[in-house]
Every structure is written in C-alpha cells, then in structure tokens.
Design a protein around this motif. Structure first.
Motif, PDB file in Angstrom:
ATOM      1  N   THR A 266      42.241 -31.887  -2.830  1.00 11.00           N
ATOM      2  CA  THR A 266      42.671 -33.114  -2.159  1.00 11.00           C
ATOM      3  C   THR A 266      42.763 -32.886  -0.655  1.00 11.00           C
ATOM      4  N   SER A 267      43.207 -31.688  -0.291  1.00  7.06           N
ATOM      5  CA  SER A 267      43.258 -31.309   1.123  1.00  7.06           C
ATOM      6  C   SER A 267      43.184 -29.795   1.218  1.00  7.06           C
ATOM      7  N   GLY A 268      42.951 -29.315   2.444  1.00 13.81           N
ATOM      8  CA  GLY A 268      42.826 -27.879   2.663  1.00 13.81           C
ATOM      9  C   GLY A 268      41.370 -27.472   2.855  1.00 13.81           C
ATOM     10  N   GLN A 269      41.168 -26.180   3.126  1.00 12.73           N
ATOM     11  CA  GLN A 269      39.835 -25.686   3.479  1.00 12.73           C
ATOM     12  C   GLN A 269      39.519 -24.382   2.767  1.00 12.73           C
ATOM     13  N   LEU A 270      38.307 -24.294   2.201  1.00  8.33           N
ATOM     14  CA  LEU A 270      37.773 -23.044   1.676  1.00  8.33           C
ATOM     15  C   LEU A 270      36.759 -22.482   2.657  1.00  8.33           C
ATOM     16  N   SER A 271      36.731 -21.161   2.781  1.00 11.61           N
ATOM     17  CA  SER A 271      35.721 -20.493   3.596  1.00 11.61           C
ATOM     18  C   SER A 271      35.120 -19.350   2.789  1.00 11.61           C
ATOM     19  N   LEU A 272      33.792 -19.221   2.863  1.00  9.00           N
ATOM     20  CA  LEU A 272      33.078 -18.121   2.211  1.00  9.00           C
ATOM     21  C   LEU A 272      32.445 -17.258   3.287  1.00  9.00           C
ATOM     22  N   GLU A 273      32.807 -15.984   3.300  1.00  9.78           N
ATOM     23  CA  GLU A 273      32.317 -15.029   4.296  1.00  9.78           C
ATOM     24  C   GLU A 273      32.502 -15.578   5.705  1.00  9.78           C
ATOM     25  N   GLY A 274      33.647 -16.217   5.921  1.00  6.35           N
ATOM     26  CA  GLY A 274      34.009 -16.708   7.244  1.00  6.35           C
ATOM     27  C   GLY A 274      33.458 -18.067   7.613  1.00  6.35           C
ATOM     28  N   VAL A 275      32.706 -18.695   6.700  1.00  8.88           N
ATOM     29  CA  VAL A 275      32.083 -19.989   6.989  1.00  8.88           C
ATOM     30  C   VAL A 275      32.796 -21.087   6.202  1.00  8.88           C
TER      31      VAL A 275
ATOM     32  N   VAL B 264      50.666 -36.713  -9.946  1.00 10.82           N
ATOM     33  CA  VAL B 264      50.958 -35.317 -10.311  1.00 10.82           C
ATOM     34  C   VAL B 264      50.360 -34.369  -9.270  1.00 10.82           C
ATOM     35  N   THR B 265      51.193 -33.468  -8.748  1.00  8.79           N
ATOM     36  CA  THR B 265      50.735 -32.459  -7.795  1.00  8.79           C
ATOM     37  C   THR B 265      50.548 -31.142  -8.521  1.00  8.79           C
ATOM     38  N   ALA B 266      49.290 -30.721  -8.669  1.00 12.08           N
ATOM     39  CA  ALA B 266      48.998 -29.460  -9.358  1.00 12.08           C
ATOM     40  C   ALA B 266      49.066 -28.277  -8.399  1.00 12.08           C
ATOM     41  N   LEU B 267      48.573 -28.465  -7.179  1.00 11.65           N
ATOM     42  CA  LEU B 267      48.651 -27.450  -6.117  1.00 11.65           C
ATOM     43  C   LEU B 267      49.224 -28.118  -4.886  1.00 11.65           C
ATOM     44  N   ARG B 268      50.145 -27.444  -4.218  1.00 14.09           N
ATOM     45  CA  ARG B 268      50.759 -28.102  -3.060  1.00 14.09           C
ATOM     46  C   ARG B 268      50.444 -27.422  -1.735  1.00 14.09           C
ATOM     47  N   ASP B 269      50.251 -26.102  -1.717  1.00  8.02           N
ATOM     48  CA  ASP B 269      49.931 -25.433  -0.447  1.00  8.02           C
ATOM     49  C   ASP B 269      49.540 -23.988  -0.739  1.00  8.02           C
ATOM     50  N   VAL B 270      48.292 -23.802  -1.146  1.00 12.10           N
ATOM     51  CA  VAL B 270      47.825 -22.462  -1.539  1.00 12.10           C
ATOM     52  C   VAL B 270      47.086 -21.811  -0.378  1.00 12.10           C
ATOM     53  N   ASN B 271      47.517 -20.610  -0.048  1.00  2.32           N
ATOM     54  CA  ASN B 271      46.835 -19.784   0.944  1.00  2.32           C
ATOM     55  C   ASN B 271      46.492 -18.455   0.281  1.00  2.32           C
ATOM     56  N   LEU B 272      45.213 -18.120   0.291  1.00  3.25           N
ATOM     57  CA  LEU B 272      44.741 -16.944  -0.450  1.00  3.25           C
ATOM     58  C   LEU B 272      43.527 -16.366   0.246  1.00  3.25           C
ATOM     59  N   ARG B 273      43.366 -15.043   0.131  1.00  2.00           N
ATOM     60  CA  ARG B 273      42.150 -14.418   0.644  1.00  2.00           C
ATOM     61  C   ARG B 273      41.688 -13.360  -0.350  1.00  2.00           C
TER      62      ARG B 273
ATOM     63  N   GLU C 217      35.645 -10.124   4.559  1.00  2.00           N
ATOM     64  CA  GLU C 217      36.312 -11.193   3.823  1.00  2.00           C
ATOM     65  C   GLU C 217      35.288 -12.065   3.101  1.00  2.00           C
ATOM     66  N   LEU C 218      35.468 -12.224   1.798  1.00  2.00           N
ATOM     67  CA  LEU C 218      34.559 -13.040   1.006  1.00  2.00           C
ATOM     68  C   LEU C 218      35.047 -14.477   0.857  1.00  2.00           C
ATOM     69  N   LEU C 219      36.323 -14.634   0.573  1.00  2.00           N
ATOM     70  CA  LEU C 219      36.877 -15.947   0.266  1.00  2.00           C
ATOM     71  C   LEU C 219      38.213 -16.127   0.956  1.00  2.00           C
ATOM     72  N   ARG C 220      38.405 -17.307   1.530  1.00  2.00           N
ATOM     73  CA  ARG C 220      39.708 -17.659   2.083  1.00  2.00           C
ATOM     74  C   ARG C 220      40.018 -19.102   1.709  1.00  2.00           C
ATOM     75  N   ALA C 221      41.226 -19.322   1.206  1.00  2.00           N
ATOM     76  CA  ALA C 221      41.725 -20.665   0.922  1.00  2.00           C
ATOM     77  C   ALA C 221      42.903 -20.920   1.855  1.00  2.00           C
ATOM     78  N   GLU C 222      42.858 -22.037   2.554  1.00  2.00           N
ATOM     79  CA  GLU C 222      43.911 -22.371   3.510  1.00  2.00           C
ATOM     80  C   GLU C 222      44.493 -23.740   3.186  1.00  2.00           C
ATOM     81  N   HIS C 223      45.779 -23.743   2.879  1.00  2.00           N
ATOM     82  CA  HIS C 223      46.553 -24.969   2.649  1.00  2.00           C
ATOM     83  C   HIS C 223      45.890 -25.880   1.610  1.00  2.00           C
ATOM     84  N   ILE C 224      45.437 -25.271   0.517  1.00  2.00           N
ATOM     85  CA  ILE C 224      44.782 -26.041  -0.539  1.00  2.00           C
ATOM     86  C   ILE C 224      45.823 -26.811  -1.361  1.00  2.00           C
ATOM     87  N   ALA C 225      45.593 -28.113  -1.492  1.00  2.00           N
ATOM     88  CA  ALA C 225      46.424 -28.974  -2.340  1.00  2.00           C
ATOM     89  C   ALA C 225      45.519 -29.754  -3.274  1.00  2.00           C
ATOM     90  N   LYS C 226      46.055 -30.069  -4.454  1.00  2.00           N
ATOM     91  CA  LYS C 226      45.310 -30.884  -5.409  1.00  2.00           C
ATOM     92  C   LYS C 226      46.280 -31.792  -6.150  1.00  2.00           C
TER      93      LYS C 226
END
Length: 260
Positions: free
Chosen positions: A62-71, A22-31, A8-17
């Motif tokens: 604004t909220s949420g977590q990015l991880s690169l290669e599990g970090v 104005v809410t551009a992103l509300r709850d993005v989960n992606l890998r 896994e290279l990239l993971r986005a968990e509950h990303i909001a912006k």
C-alpha cells in the motif's frame, strides 16, 4: 575493470499493506545482503506471509519502497520478480509427485530439441539435474525416481535446488523444516549452509522453530503486529531471548484482549 557487485540485495523501507480496514503490515524496514541468511521469525498473523508475498510480487504494498541491489523497484507480478532473481519455496513445494526428479527440476522450463515446438530433451535435463544436485551436495537415489518416493527432506531439497538452478539471487524459504524430524531437517540445513558458503545469494528463512534454524542464520528479524521489532546478528542473541520476547508479546496481547 571488474564491475562492482552490490553487497545489498534487498531493502524494504516503511512497507505497509492494508486490506480494506485491516492492516497486515504497518511499517516494515528490512535489508538482506549477498551471502547472508536472514531468519524471519514471528507468530501466525504477525505479517510474515504478507511480507513474503510482497517480496515475490504476488502483492503490491500500500505504501513504502522496495529496492533490489540499490535500485528502487516495483514488483508487478510473480513472473516479474522471478525475472529479477527472486524465487520462493513454499511448504507445498509445487512439485509433481508422479514426475521424476529431473522433470520436476525443469517444470515449466523444459529443455526441448528442435525449437519451441520440438520434443523434450530428456537427456540434457537429466544430465543437468545430476550435475546441479551433485554441486549442491543433494543426495538422492536417482534423478529418475518419482518424487513421491523421496523423503520429505529430499523433496524440499529438490524444490530448493530447482530455484537455485534458475539463478536466484534472493531465495525465500517458507518453513523449510516444518513437520520434519532431526535427520530430515539436517539435510535441508546442510543445503542452506552450502548455498551460504558460496556467498552469491541472499536467503530468507521464514520459521516458527527458532532452535532448528538458529545455527544457519547470520541475523534474526522478529515480526510482531505487522512490523519488525527485533533485528540482531545471531551471535548477539539466543533462542532464549527470542522465546522470552514472544512470550512477552503473547501476554501483552492477552492483557489487551481482556482490557477490550
């Protein structure tokens, strides 16, 4: 013993912006996995551009977590993201038309002789550009030709090759075949297929044209209203299914507008 390379290279968990109210992103989960090509589809205003700007460090969520290669990782800036192996190629390509191909390949990263204040090492840059483009299967008349004389597909290929040369682990391509004909698009898709076959990086293609990119993608994500509402392997879906989903969303939006 060889170190274990994370799949896994990239993971986005509950990303909001949010931008004010104005809410551009509300709850993005992606890998995104190594060796995978992910199609990120969606209409204008769905949130694709905001998400890519977060992945490149241009914006912070604004909220949420990015991880690169599990970090777990916070991307502080575009230069920080690049230092971690994240490169993006936008529609404007950031090429200098008046410069030749090999100078564009090394733009802002020029090779010099005699230390930092030395002279440009054109011979080394030219040789490296030829080798790199040949390895990627990018065919152009010459690395000495000005970029302005190349076709749209060739210019796009040069921009992609430059990012790959910087040892990108994650490559973000913004509408790489926009406004191109079938021949030009095929050139770019062939380059993507070549990178995919090498299996060393993950690629995200942001696109409107489902049919053009469908064959090169391993998985499809659909962004609607600031969230990913659809995530399927390409083999389990179809262009028709995606079109039907977008049409449904459009009709729902029109009904909501009339109701408001």
């Amino acid at each position: 013993m060889e170190p274990v390379v994370p799949r896994e290279l990239l993971r986005a968990e509950h990303i909001a912006k949010r931008f004010g109210q104005v809410t551009a992103l509300r709850d993005v989960n992606l890998r995104l996995d190594r060796g995978e090509v992910l199609g990120l589809l969606g209409d204008n205003g769905a949130g694709k551009s905001t998400l890519i700007k977060i992945f490149t460090g241009y914006l912070q969520p604004t909220s949420g977590q990015l991880s690169l290669e599990g970090v777990p990782t916070s991307l502080r800036s575009v230069s920080h993201a690049r230092s971690l192996g994240i490169e993006a190629v936008y529609q404007d390509l950031a090429l200098i038309n008046e410069l030749n191909v090999y100078r564009n390949m090394f733009l802002q990263r020029e090779a010099v002789r005699g230390g930092r204040l030395g002279i440009l090492d054109d011979k080394a840059m030219r040789r490296a550009a030829i080798e790199h483009l040949e390895r990627m299967g990018v065919r152009i008349p010459s690395v000495d030709v000005e970029v302005s004389r190349l076709s749209g597909g060739q210019r796009q290929a040069i921009a992609v090759a430059r990012s790959v040369y910087q040892k990108a682990k994650i490559l973000l391509l913004d509408e790489p075949t926009a406004a191109m004909g079938a021949k030009e698009s095929a050139l770019i898709l062939d380059v993507i297929q070549q990178l995919k076959a090498e299996g060393q990086m993950g690629i995200v293609i942001i696109a409107h044209n489902y049919a053009q990119i469908f064959d090169v993608c391993d998985r499809i994500n659909l962004v609607e209203g600031g969230a990913i509402t659809f995530d399927k392997p390409t083999r389990e879906t179809s262009v028709q299914e995606l079109t039907d989903l977008v049409v449904r969303e459009y009709r729902n939006a029109r009904r909501s507008g009339k109701g408001g």
